[in-house]
Write a protein that holds these residues in place. Structure first.
Motif, PDB file in Angstrom:
ATOM      1  N   GLY A   1      -2.990  -1.548 -25.675  1.00 49.63           N
ATOM      2  CA  GLY A   1      -3.209  -2.981 -26.253  1.00 49.63           C
ATOM      3  C   GLY A   1      -3.636  -3.904 -25.271  1.00 49.63           C
ATOM      4  N   PRO A   2      -3.697  -5.188 -25.896  1.00 54.18           N
ATOM      5  CA  PRO A   2      -4.081  -6.396 -25.112  1.00 54.18           C
ATOM      6  C   PRO A   2      -3.124  -6.433 -24.028  1.00 54.18           C
ATOM      7  CG  PRO A   2      -3.241  -7.041 -27.372  1.00 54.18           C
ATOM      8  CD  PRO A   2      -3.168  -5.428 -27.373  1.00 54.18           C
ATOM      9  N   VAL A   3      -3.559  -7.400 -22.934  1.00 53.03           N
ATOM     10  CA  VAL A   3      -2.685  -7.836 -21.807  1.00 53.03           C
ATOM     11  C   VAL A   3      -3.111  -9.330 -21.630  1.00 53.03           C
ATOM     12  CG1 VAL A   3      -2.679  -5.756 -20.711  1.00 53.03           C
ATOM     13  CG2 VAL A   3      -4.430  -7.254 -19.968  1.00 53.03           C
ATOM     14  N   PHE A   4      -2.217  -9.916 -20.920  1.00 49.71           N
ATOM     15  CA  PHE A   4      -2.751 -11.258 -20.505  1.00 49.71           C
ATOM     16  C   PHE A   4      -2.565 -11.277 -19.141  1.00 49.71           C
ATOM     17  CE2 PHE A   4      -1.770 -15.905 -20.017  1.00 49.71           C
ATOM     18  CZ  PHE A   4      -2.776 -16.608 -20.617  1.00 49.71           C
ATOM     19  N   ALA A   5      -3.861 -11.614 -18.569  1.00 57.30           N
ATOM     20  CA  ALA A   5      -4.201 -11.523 -17.126  1.00 57.30           C
ATOM     21  C   ALA A   5      -4.282 -13.007 -16.670  1.00 57.30           C
ATOM     22  CB  ALA A   5      -5.572 -10.740 -16.727  1.00 57.30           C
ATOM     23  N   MET A   6      -3.513 -13.309 -15.272  1.00 56.84           N
ATOM     24  CA  MET A   6      -3.422 -14.565 -14.942  1.00 56.84           C
ATOM     25  C   MET A   6      -3.599 -14.350 -13.271  1.00 56.84           C
ATOM     26  SD  MET A   6       0.109 -15.471 -16.880  1.00 56.84           S
ATOM     27  CE  MET A   6       0.945 -13.947 -16.686  1.00 56.84           C
ATOM     28  N   VAL A   7      -3.869 -15.646 -12.788  1.00 56.09           N
ATOM     29  CA  VAL A   7      -4.012 -15.875 -11.454  1.00 56.09           C
ATOM     30  C   VAL A   7      -3.195 -17.234 -11.355  1.00 56.09           C
ATOM     31  CG1 VAL A   7      -5.253 -16.551  -9.549  1.00 56.09           C
ATOM     32  CG2 VAL A   7      -6.214 -14.941 -11.237  1.00 56.09           C
ATOM     33  N   TRP A   8      -1.996 -17.226 -10.226  1.00 57.70           N
ATOM     34  CA  TRP A   8      -1.034 -18.040 -10.092  1.00 57.70           C
ATOM     35  C   TRP A   8      -1.397 -18.606  -8.632  1.00 57.70           C
ATOM     36  CZ3 TRP A   8       1.845 -20.658 -13.502  1.00 57.70           C
ATOM     37  CH2 TRP A   8       1.993 -20.048 -14.828  1.00 57.70           C
ATOM     38  N   GLU A   9      -1.150 -19.602  -8.305  1.00 55.97           N
ATOM     39  CA  GLU A   9      -1.280 -20.396  -6.882  1.00 55.97           C
ATOM     40  C   GLU A   9      -0.013 -21.003  -6.460  1.00 55.97           C
ATOM     41  OE1 GLU A   9      -5.246 -22.348  -5.715  1.00 55.97           O
ATOM     42  OE2 GLU A   9      -3.715 -24.328  -5.866  1.00 55.97           O
ATOM     43  N   GLY A  10       0.230 -21.157  -5.332  1.00 55.19           N
ATOM     44  CA  GLY A  10       1.347 -21.640  -4.677  1.00 55.19           C
ATOM     45  C   GLY A  10       1.681 -21.250  -3.275  1.00 55.19           C
ATOM     46  N   GLY A  11       2.695 -21.919  -2.482  1.00 55.69           N
ATOM     47  CA  GLY A  11       3.047 -21.470  -1.263  1.00 55.69           C
ATOM     48  C   GLY A  11       3.636 -19.964  -1.272  1.00 55.69           C
ATOM     49  N   ASP A  12       3.177 -19.308  -0.437  1.00 53.52           N
ATOM     50  CA  ASP A  12       3.256 -17.844  -0.734  1.00 53.52           C
ATOM     51  C   ASP A  12       3.743 -17.104  -1.795  1.00 53.52           C
ATOM     52  OD1 ASP A  12       4.363 -15.508   1.126  1.00 53.52           O
ATOM     53  OD2 ASP A  12       6.380 -16.297   1.441  1.00 53.52           O
ATOM     54  N   ALA A  13       2.645 -17.611  -2.638  1.00 52.35           N
ATOM     55  CA  ALA A  13       2.602 -17.108  -4.042  1.00 52.35           C
ATOM     56  C   ALA A  13       2.846 -15.675  -4.383  1.00 52.35           C
ATOM     57  CB  ALA A  13       1.597 -17.614  -4.892  1.00 52.35           C
ATOM     58  N   THR A  14       2.359 -14.952  -3.803  1.00 57.09           N
ATOM     59  CA  THR A  14       2.391 -13.446  -3.770  1.00 57.09           C
ATOM     60  C   THR A  14       3.892 -12.821  -3.677  1.00 57.09           C
ATOM     61  OG1 THR A  14       0.103 -12.778  -3.109  1.00 57.09           O
ATOM     62  CG2 THR A  14       1.488 -11.112  -3.373  1.00 57.09           C
ATOM     63  N   ARG A  15       4.481 -13.346  -2.789  1.00 58.55           N
ATOM     64  CA  ARG A  15       5.931 -12.906  -2.359  1.00 58.55           C
ATOM     65  C   ARG A  15       6.641 -13.545  -3.358  1.00 58.55           C
ATOM     66  NH1 ARG A  15      10.151 -14.913   0.519  1.00 58.55           N
ATOM     67  NH2 ARG A  15       8.813 -16.604   1.372  1.00 58.55           N
ATOM     68  N   GLN A  16       6.667 -14.887  -3.548  1.00 61.85           N
ATOM     69  CA  GLN A  16       7.283 -15.361  -4.753  1.00 61.85           C
ATOM     70  C   GLN A  16       7.415 -15.022  -6.225  1.00 61.85           C
ATOM     71  OE1 GLN A  16       9.092 -18.306  -4.101  1.00 61.85           O
ATOM     72  NE2 GLN A  16       8.598 -18.742  -2.180  1.00 61.85           N
ATOM     73  N   VAL A  17       5.909 -14.614  -6.619  1.00 63.42           N
ATOM     74  CA  VAL A  17       6.027 -14.011  -7.765  1.00 63.42           C
ATOM     75  C   VAL A  17       6.741 -12.676  -7.756  1.00 63.42           C
ATOM     76  CG1 VAL A  17       4.196 -12.822  -9.561  1.00 63.42           C
ATOM     77  CG2 VAL A  17       3.886 -15.242  -8.446  1.00 63.42           C
ATOM     78  N   ARG A  18       6.687 -11.683  -6.771  1.00 66.33           N
ATOM     79  CA  ARG A  18       7.309 -10.310  -6.849  1.00 66.33           C
ATOM     80  C   ARG A  18       8.674 -10.515  -7.047  1.00 66.33           C
ATOM     81  NH1 ARG A  18       5.073  -5.858  -8.099  1.00 66.33           N
ATOM     82  NH2 ARG A  18       6.391  -4.701  -7.045  1.00 66.33           N
TER      83      ARG A  18
ATOM     84  N   ARG B   1      -0.730 -21.843   1.092  1.00 67.81           N
ATOM     85  CA  ARG B   1      -0.884 -21.571  -0.621  1.00 67.81           C
ATOM     86  C   ARG B   1      -1.882 -20.660  -0.703  1.00 67.81           C
ATOM     87  NH1 ARG B   1      -1.218 -27.756  -2.901  1.00 67.81           N
ATOM     88  NH2 ARG B   1       0.233 -28.503  -1.697  1.00 67.81           N
ATOM     89  N   GLU B   2      -1.474 -19.747  -1.541  1.00 62.69           N
ATOM     90  CA  GLU B   2      -2.324 -18.564  -1.761  1.00 62.69           C
ATOM     91  C   GLU B   2      -2.381 -18.378  -3.465  1.00 62.69           C
ATOM     92  OE1 GLU B   2      -0.785 -14.898  -0.132  1.00 62.69           O
ATOM     93  OE2 GLU B   2       1.048 -15.047  -1.028  1.00 62.69           O
ATOM     94  N   ARG B   3      -3.191 -17.433  -3.783  1.00 65.63           N
ATOM     95  CA  ARG B   3      -3.426 -17.074  -5.224  1.00 65.63           C
ATOM     96  C   ARG B   3      -2.706 -15.584  -5.201  1.00 65.63           C
ATOM     97  NH1 ARG B   3      -9.175 -19.966  -6.775  1.00 65.63           N
ATOM     98  NH2 ARG B   3      -8.182 -22.120  -7.130  1.00 65.63           N
ATOM     99  N   THR B   4      -2.489 -15.374  -6.507  1.00 61.80           N
ATOM    100  CA  THR B   4      -1.813 -13.762  -6.611  1.00 61.80           C
ATOM    101  C   THR B   4      -2.196 -13.651  -8.032  1.00 61.80           C
ATOM    102  OG1 THR B   4      -0.078 -12.471  -6.175  1.00 61.80           O
ATOM    103  CG2 THR B   4       0.382 -14.542  -7.298  1.00 61.80           C
ATOM    104  N   PHE B   5      -2.308 -12.264  -8.448  1.00 56.81           N
ATOM    105  CA  PHE B   5      -2.499 -11.817  -9.553  1.00 56.81           C
ATOM    106  C   PHE B   5      -1.360 -11.483 -10.594  1.00 56.81           C
ATOM    107  CE2 PHE B   5      -3.596  -8.217 -12.382  1.00 56.81           C
ATOM    108  CZ  PHE B   5      -4.324  -8.774 -13.292  1.00 56.81           C
ATOM    109  N   VAL B   6      -1.154 -11.672 -11.675  1.00 55.42           N
ATOM    110  CA  VAL B   6      -0.132 -11.059 -12.702  1.00 55.42           C
ATOM    111  C   VAL B   6      -0.828 -10.979 -14.057  1.00 55.42           C
ATOM    112  CG1 VAL B   6       1.884 -12.068 -13.687  1.00 55.42           C
ATOM    113  CG2 VAL B   6       1.358 -13.062 -11.653  1.00 55.42           C
ATOM    114  N   MET B   7       0.116  -9.782 -14.498  1.00 54.79           N
ATOM    115  CA  MET B   7      -0.576  -9.380 -15.905  1.00 54.79           C
ATOM    116  C   MET B   7       0.664  -8.943 -16.639  1.00 54.79           C
ATOM    117  SD  MET B   7      -2.931  -6.291 -16.898  1.00 54.79           S
ATOM    118  CE  MET B   7      -2.551  -5.471 -15.162  1.00 54.79           C
TER     119      MET B   7
END
Length: 154
Positions: free
Chosen positions: A71-88, A4-10
């Motif tokens: 303008g505004p953004v919504f910044a987030m951190v997501w966690e999960g197995g292989d999160a960075t690759r999964q999110v991308r 599990r890892e954490r990754t940044f999303v905006m």
């Protein structure tokens, strides 16, 4: 068990202004990723320049900084197995026209410069951690357990 890892999303200003925050958050939750931090902010220019620092010498740098601070953004951190690759994988290619249907950019993005979402690069080791540290203090990262985690991971 997947590591599990954490990754940044905006969600970028175009995604915020189009009312897509809920849709995007739902996609990650439905995938089984866990939201551990989120905040609605306007990015100051110095933070935007640091965030996009690897593009500083490229001709599109100023446009990137101007847009992300528009303008505004919504910044987030997501966690999960292989999160960075999964999110991308879920986000798709930078150019929405090259992103397959079913990806966030393929379904919601319209233009290369207005592609709705940013996510840490899984091919750049440490980019997820660097971006999380730029936007969040350690105290803002919430550690908790989802009731379905035993179903999601071996």
């Amino acid at each position: 068990m997947s590591e599990r890892e954490r990754t940044f999303v905006m969600v970028k200003p175009d995604g915020v202004k189009r009312g897509l925050i809920g849709e995007i958050v739902s996609r990650f939750e439905e995938r089984g990723l866990k939201l551990v931090a989120g905040k609605f902010i306007e990015i100051p220019r110095d933070l935007a320049e640091e965030h996009y620092g690897e593009h500083e010498d490229k001709p599109f740098f100023e446009g990137l900084v101007d847009f992300i601070t528009s303008g505004p953004v919504f910044a987030m951190v997501w966690e999960g197995g292989d999160a960075t690759r999964q999110v991308r994988h879920m986000v798709g290619e930078t150019d929405p026209a090259e992103s397959p249907a079913g990806t966030i950019r393929g379904d919601l993005g319209l233009d290369l410069g207005r592609n709705v979402i940013h996510a840490s690069d899984h091919e750049d080791p440490g980019s997820n951690e660097r971006e999380i540290e730029l936007f969040f203090d350690e105290a803002e990262l919430i550690d908790y357990e989802r009731p379905d985690e035993a179903l999601l991971y071996e």
